[in-house]
Design an enzyme around this catalytic site. Structure first.
Site, short mmCIF file in Angstrom:
data_model
loop_
_atom_site.label_atom_id
_atom_site.label_comp_id
_atom_site.label_asym_id
_atom_site.label_seq_id
_atom_site.Cartn_x
_atom_site.Cartn_y
_atom_site.Cartn_z
N GLY B 47 0.84 -1.19 0.00
CA GLY B 47 0.00 0.00 0.00
C GLY B 47 0.88 1.24 0.00
O GLY B 47 1.90 1.29 0.68
N ALA B 51 0.34 6.37 4.82
CA ALA B 51 1.13 5.54 5.73
C ALA B 51 2.21 4.78 4.97
O ALA B 51 3.38 4.79 5.35
CB ALA B 51 0.22 4.57 6.48
N SER B 291 -16.42 18.02 2.08
CA SER B 291 -15.60 18.20 3.28
C SER B 291 -16.40 18.72 4.45
O SER B 291 -17.25 19.59 4.33
CB SER B 291 -14.46 19.17 3.00
OG SER B 291 -13.88 19.56 4.21
N ARG B 344 -18.63 13.91 14.07
CA ARG B 344 -19.29 13.28 12.93
C ARG B 344 -20.40 12.30 13.33
O ARG B 344 -21.46 12.29 12.73
CB ARG B 344 -18.25 12.53 12.10
CG ARG B 344 -17.31 13.48 11.44
CD ARG B 344 -16.17 12.78 10.75
NE ARG B 344 -15.40 13.77 10.01
CZ ARG B 344 -14.30 13.49 9.34
NH1 ARG B 344 -13.84 12.27 9.31
NH2 ARG B 344 -13.67 14.43 8.69
N GLU B 438 -4.91 3.63 8.42
CA GLU B 438 -6.28 3.16 8.62
C GLU B 438 -6.35 1.64 8.78
O GLU B 438 -7.30 1.10 9.34
CB GLU B 438 -7.17 3.61 7.45
CG GLU B 438 -8.66 3.45 7.75
CD GLU B 438 -9.57 3.91 6.62
OE1 GLU B 438 -9.08 4.57 5.67
OE2 GLU B 438 -10.78 3.64 6.68
#
Lengths: 250, 648
Positions: B47, B51, B291, B344, B438
């Site tokens: 990936g 990160a 956003s 959220r 994540e």
């Protein structure tokens, strides 16, 4: 919201592999809808094809928000289609009329060899970036971020160039298949930032040389790249790149 | 199902000492590898988002040999690119009272006290270095006229600590990390392998020593050996079918590691983001996030009555013609101190409530986000400067001009706080296998605050794993293993057989049919609010759907060339297993916390946590075909007092 059905006729480039012959194949979607994105139309068609036992149309896509730069297709002869400043994934069927015929083809450039159908290999862009598209700093050990003041308008200009998503539309639209806009956008971003100054000369020479090595053509000021760029990056980047290059080699 | 309290298998390795000194002490005490020894080691990084790219570049700079893999055609396209709003740091440039402690406190409180104190504090501590690092790389952050960096506020915080680059912060940060990565490619320290998908993990003597990947262009299986594997493969929100995740985001690499012994932490913790563009039809392939920064100036409302909402839905009444008294600004009404800037999970749940009451607009599953007042107060130019690109994006997708008509928004799956369980060093329960960003479970508890995902991805990659990996290699001293080892033969064979089995089914339903059905089940029963009965239903139905998938899926073509629907089928097969584990995890957690809202546990519609019984991390162990075992890691809070979150 209107949900009236649209009929769309498609002529899509189908090619099994780089060494196989390719051709345009006709398809009709009778139940398209103006709120569909163009890629959703292709998804829809693919579902129908697979249910008939046919192979689906391959195309690159990922974020579907116009930012990852994966999607790449010529739609009616225009890179990413008719809507300005819009990647194919954000193009919606309301831009077309009921009964329209739409031609869909891959990017065509020597430096972007075809993989299958609408999928091409854009590794050449990564190679240009690897040649010098960075500030040579290692992780860690930096001064406080605010110790490098940058005038707001310079930062904004740098951002305008940094907005490039690396999709390759500029190459596909250029009669010379030049990667000048892509390469120049990165060079210009760093030219407007103090962090980029130390390697300014080295960078422009290395990236321009790599661009040529990859088999992209030269820029002859057609301006098609700017017209199709989904991020509307200005062709002034190319002028800046030339200035940088001349300053570097003289 | 077996439950292990205070599981001895979950050694968090949190250093002793006061919270503020843990990370420094740890860095001082862990072992180092000399430059001469670093170059003897190969690290596989799977990936290349924030990160992965930051870790791969940093490790290569230190001297390791790195092989980096991504499923996209270029490392630059990882889904971090789509993050819009910003990245938090405790710089306190606006002089509004921010500091490392407050960023830590807000993050742990925002996560509803379901994260480790030590990890979250470290995250806050390294946040400032991230900004310095990114600026040094030439990331064009927004600036003030004086040339200094600009900040804005974000949901769940009362200070302005968010750094941003227009609405494209993720793009600019990722391009920064990608450029650092490409520099190492040029220097020969990173071998970049794009269009490769990790299909399995190879363990030798119990340690992660390699991976099996499928070359997505040729269809060939390839093997790579290394001394450590870093999984930086993002989240699994696509288990819900419709989400804001990129279409190719998937759980496969993480799930394969789970099946090879890495425990899965808190799989049910999912973030449903309040400001997304609503669904328009069955053909919808993904959802687009607007956003959260829009909530700084936009006001969220629905008509006060069901009758008015009905008139709006049928097109008889235009929203602009609804009188002030007939509008219910429900977030401002219920949460006067945070208003539209509540976290959220709270904003999403309240949008669901008003729609459940029949007061939704659009298709019924939408609320307004209105800029009328902000435009009146600040002028259209100011609003355009702040949100111009978001407004344009909205108009492209929705066909309506948000300067004139209120935007319509609805919650959508956005991020998964759960992920592979990791210790303080970011190592999973498989030695040598790390999970970053994540893909791990570590820092956001049960709810992530806005602008914290980018912070965590880069913290893990630039500033945590470069230290902790050396300690493992120096201590463990892995012996040389190459891809001719019989374990590689065995695991590759299993991956190949799995593909052959899928292709041989030749059923009637497409992969998309199954994905959509799974998504509906997940959204209905394991979505914004859950209850016992629904979760039990989900477990039953997902299991039946999985069985049907293995009997009736139709995958076109063959394995030995570019075949996107085969890739897709392999991912859905894993999602069909993960979905069930998420439901099981949600079922066990008999409390409400953050994004996990159990209807049985609430006070006046607000989440009711149960700290006495549920202040633990759920870590699931896969038991070879015989279900799973739950290990609990008790969460100890020594520095913050656990309070009921209140944004009123």
């Amino acid at each position: 919201m209107s949900t009236e059905k649209m009929t769309i006729h498609l002529k899509v480039w189908r090619q099994k592999g780089p060494n196989e012959p390719g051709k345009l194949v006709d398809y009709t979607v009778n139940d398209a809808n103006e709120h569909m994105s163009f890629l959703e139309l292709l998804d829809w068609l693919n579902e129908a094809l697979m249910k008939k036992g046919e192979e689906p149309i391959e195309f690159d896509h990922d974020c579907r928000e116009g930012i990852c730069g994966s999607c790449n297709m010529m739609i009616n002869g225009m890179a990413h289609g008719p809507q300005r400043g819009t990647a194919a994934c954000q193009l919606h069927m309301r831009q077309f009329k009921d009964g329209d015929t739409v031609v869909v083809e891959p990017w065509r450039a020597t430096a972007f060899p075809l993989i299958k159908d609408l999928v091409v290999d854009r590794a050449a862009f990564d190679n240009i970036m690897a040649a010098g598209g960075y500030v040579s700093v290692n992780t860690g050990g930096y001064v406080d971020a605010n110790a490098i003041p940058i005038p707001k308008d310079e930062a904004e200009t740098a951002f305008d160039y940094a907005a490039c998503i690396g999709c390759g539309a500029c190459v596909a639209a250029c009669p010379n298949s030049s990667a000048s806009l892509f390469t120049a956008a990165k060079i210009s971003q760093y030219a407007h930032l103090p962090q980029g100054h130390a390697e300014r000369k080295k960078r422009v020479v290395a990236m321009v040389d790599q661009m040529e090595k990859e088999g992209f053509g030269d820029c002859s000021n057609h301006g098609e790249c700017e017209a199709v760029c989904p991020k509307e990056i200005s062709i002034t980047a190319i002028a800046e790149m030339r200035r940088e290059y001349i300053k570097a080699v003289l | 199902m077996e439950i292990i309290e205070n599981s001895p298998k979950l050694v968090s390795k949190i250093p002793d000492g006061p919270l503020t000194e843990k990370w420094s002490k740890h860095k001082n005490s862990i072992k180092l590898l000399s430059p001469a020894n670093k170059k003897k080691h190969t690290v596989l990084v799977v990936g290349t988002g924030l990160a992965g790219a930051s870790a791969a570049a940093s490790l290569a700079e230190m001297g390791y040999n790195v092989k980096a893999f991504c499923i996209q055609d270029s490392a630059r396209r990882a889904h971090s690119i789509a993050a819009q709003g910003g990245i938090n740091a405790a710089k306190n440039y606006p002089n509004d009272g921010d500091n490392v402690w407050r960023l830590f406190y807000d993050t742990i409180k925002g996560g509803d006290y379901r994260a480790r104190e030590a990890n979250v504090y470290r995250l806050a501590e390294v946040s400032n270095s991230i900004i310095d690092q990114c600026v040094a790389q030439g990331v064009p952050f927004a600036r003030e006229y004086g040339g200094t960096l600009a900040n804005r506020s974000f949901g769940g915080a009362q200070v302005s600590r968010t750094f941003y680059a227009r609405g494209q912060t993720g793009q600019q940060l990722l391009l920064g990390a990608y450029s650092a990565l490409m520099r190492q490619v040029h220097l020969g320290k990173v071998e970049m392998l794009p269009r490769r998908e990790m299909l399995d993990l190879v363990k030798v003597d119990g340690k992660a020593r390699g991976i099996i990947v499928r070359n997505l262009v040729t269809g060939d299986m390839e093997r790579y050996a290394g001394d450590a594997v870093l999984l930086c493969t993002g989240g699994y929100g696509n288990v819900y079918y419709l989400s804001t995740n990129a279409k190719n985001s998937n759980v496969t690499a993480a799930w394969r590691c789970y099946k090879r012994g890495a425990f899965f932490g808190n799989p049910n913790y999912t973030q449903i983001h309040p400001t997304c563009i609503p669904v328009s039809g069955i053909y919808q392939s993904k959802l687009t996030l607007m956003s959260e920064s829009l909530r700084n100036d936009g006001r969220v409302w629905v008509p006060k009555t069901k009758e008015l909402a009905e008139q709006v839905r049928s097109g008889k009444l235009h929203p602009n013609d609804i009188k002030e008294d007939d509008r219910d600004y429900f977030l401002e009404r219920k949460y006067p101190s945070f208003g539209n800037l509540v976290p959220r999970d709270v904003a999403s749940r309240n949008a669901k409530y008003v729609c459940d009451e029949g007061r939704g607009v659009g298709s019924g599953l939408a609320v307004y986000l209105d800029f009328r007042d902000a435009i009146k107060e600040q002028g259209a130019d100011t609003i355009s400067a702040k949100y111009g690109n978001l407004f344009e994006m909205y108009e492209k997708i929705q066909g309506e001009d948000p300067y004139k008509v209120p935007m319509m928004i609805f919650p959508a799956v956005h991020y998964t706080m759960g992920g592979l369980w990791v210790d303080y060093n970011l190592m999973t329960t498989v030695p040598g296998l790390y999970a970053l960003g994540e893909a791990n479970f570590s820092d956001h508890g049960a709810n992530r605050l806005g602008a914290s995902a980018l912070m965590q991805g880069l913290a893990d990659g630039y500033f945590v794993v470069p230290y902790t990996l050396g300690d493992y290699l120096a201590t463990d001293k892995p012996e040389k293993v190459d891809t001719s080892h019989p374990e590689f033969d065995k695991i590759e064979k299993e991956a190949t057989e799995r593909i052959d089995k899928l292709l041989a089914i030749k059923g009637k339903k497409t992969v998309l049919d199954f994905h959509r059905e799974l998504g509906n089940l997940m959204w209905d029963y394991v979505g914004m609010s859950r209850n016992k009965e629904g979760l039990e239903t989900a477990i039953e139905k997902i299991s039946a759907l999985r069985e049907e998938f293995w009997k009736d899926v139709n995958i076109p073509g063959d394995a030995n060339y570019y075949n996107k629907y085969l890739e897709y089928a392999l991912r859905i097969a894993d999602f069909l297993e993960l979905g069930e584990l998420m439901a099981r995890d949600a079922l066990v957690r008999e409390e409400s916390c953050g994004g996990h809202f159990r209807e049985e546990y609430q006070v006046d519609g607000e989440a009711k946590r149960n700290d006495a019984d549920f202040a633990f991390v759920s870590a699931w162990e896969y038991l070879n075909g015989e279900g799973e075992r739950l290990h609990k890691e008790e969460l100890k809070f020594e520095n913050v007092e656990l309070t009921q979150r209140s944004y009123k």
